[in-house]
Design a protein around this motif. Structure first.
Motif, mmCIF file in Angstrom:
data_model
loop_
_atom_site.group_PDB
_atom_site.id
_atom_site.type_symbol
_atom_site.label_atom_id
_atom_site.label_comp_id
_atom_site.label_asym_id
_atom_site.label_seq_id
_atom_site.Cartn_x
_atom_site.Cartn_y
_atom_site.Cartn_z
ATOM 1 N N MET A 1 35.493 74.645 -28.099
ATOM 2 C CA MET A 1 34.401 75.230 -27.333
ATOM 3 C C MET A 1 34.668 75.011 -25.849
ATOM 4 O O MET A 1 34.788 73.887 -25.405
ATOM 5 N N GLU A 2 34.809 76.092 -25.105
ATOM 6 C CA GLU A 2 35.072 76.008 -23.668
ATOM 7 C C GLU A 2 33.822 76.482 -22.918
ATOM 8 O O GLU A 2 33.594 77.675 -22.728
ATOM 9 N N VAL A 4 31.023 77.108 -19.944
ATOM 10 C CA VAL A 4 30.952 77.471 -18.534
ATOM 11 C C VAL A 4 29.481 77.577 -18.142
ATOM 12 O O VAL A 4 28.619 77.821 -18.983
ATOM 13 N N GLU A 60 29.518 79.993 -23.310
ATOM 14 C CA GLU A 60 30.898 79.721 -23.694
ATOM 15 C C GLU A 60 31.782 80.758 -23.012
ATOM 16 O O GLU A 60 31.367 81.898 -22.810
ATOM 17 N N VAL A 61 32.991 80.382 -22.649
ATOM 18 C CA VAL A 61 33.868 81.245 -21.863
ATOM 19 C C VAL A 61 34.091 82.609 -22.523
ATOM 20 O O VAL A 61 34.219 83.621 -21.834
ATOM 21 N N SER A 62 34.115 82.666 -23.843
ATOM 22 C CA SER A 62 34.328 83.950 -24.522
ATOM 23 C C SER A 62 33.168 84.922 -24.311
ATOM 24 O O SER A 62 33.319 86.120 -24.523
ATOM 25 N N ASP A 86 33.605 76.888 -14.137
ATOM 26 C CA ASP A 86 34.306 76.330 -15.293
ATOM 27 C C ASP A 86 34.060 74.827 -15.354
ATOM 28 O O ASP A 86 34.140 74.138 -14.343
ATOM 29 N N ASP A 88 35.088 71.145 -16.607
ATOM 30 C CA ASP A 88 36.246 70.367 -17.014
ATOM 31 C C ASP A 88 35.916 69.510 -18.234
ATOM 32 O O ASP A 88 36.705 69.393 -19.157
ATOM 33 N N LYS A 89 34.745 68.922 -18.227
ATOM 34 C CA LYS A 89 34.330 68.032 -19.318
ATOM 35 C C LYS A 89 32.883 68.320 -19.695
ATOM 36 O O LYS A 89 32.063 68.648 -18.845
ATOM 37 N N ARG A 92 30.558 65.990 -26.258
ATOM 38 C CA ARG A 92 30.829 66.618 -27.550
ATOM 39 C C ARG A 92 29.560 67.112 -28.238
ATOM 40 O O ARG A 92 29.525 68.226 -28.765
ATOM 41 N N SER A 95 28.303 70.285 -26.613
ATOM 42 C CA SER A 95 29.257 71.344 -26.911
ATOM 43 C C SER A 95 29.089 71.858 -28.342
ATOM 44 O O SER A 95 29.108 73.070 -28.587
#
Length: 104
Positions: A1-2, A4, A60-62, A86, A88-89, A92, A95
């Motif tokens: 999971m990225e 933003v 999420e970036v997507s 964006d 960086d951290k 969990r 996320s």
């Protein structure tokens, strides 16, 4: 999971709530933090002043491209700010919660 954050502003609470609710319903964001603030900016050759509602949208970036296009579609401003930040951290647990909301 990225994850933003996406920052944007609205002219008033009514448009902020309406658009954020629509973005939530489309599952483009999991959360929004909104706050009213004073704004000063250049517009059509002069300095303007007024109140705006700033919003940090969490996603999420997507979802970024679809979210950006939805904001453009729904936004009352001719030229809205749509800034991706964006991360960086991210813890969990948060996320994992975001993934459940956006993808389940």
């Amino acid at each position: 999971m990225e994850a933003v954050f996406v920052y944007t502003t609205f002219p008033d609470w009514e448009s902020a709530r309406r658009i954020v609710r629509e973005l939530l319903q489309r599952k483009l964001i999991v959360c929004a933090n909104m706050r009213e603030h004073e704004a000063m900016y250049w517009w059509e050759g002069k300095i303007e002043e007024g109140k705006e509602v700033g919003a940090i949208l969490k996603t999420e970036v997507s979802k970024w491209k679809e979210l950006r296009e939805a904001i453009k579609e729904l936004h009352p401003y001719e030229v809205p700010v749509i800034a991706r930040i964006d991360l960086d951290k991210l813890n969990r647990e948060y996320s994992e919660w975001m993934g459940k909301v956006l993808f389940e």
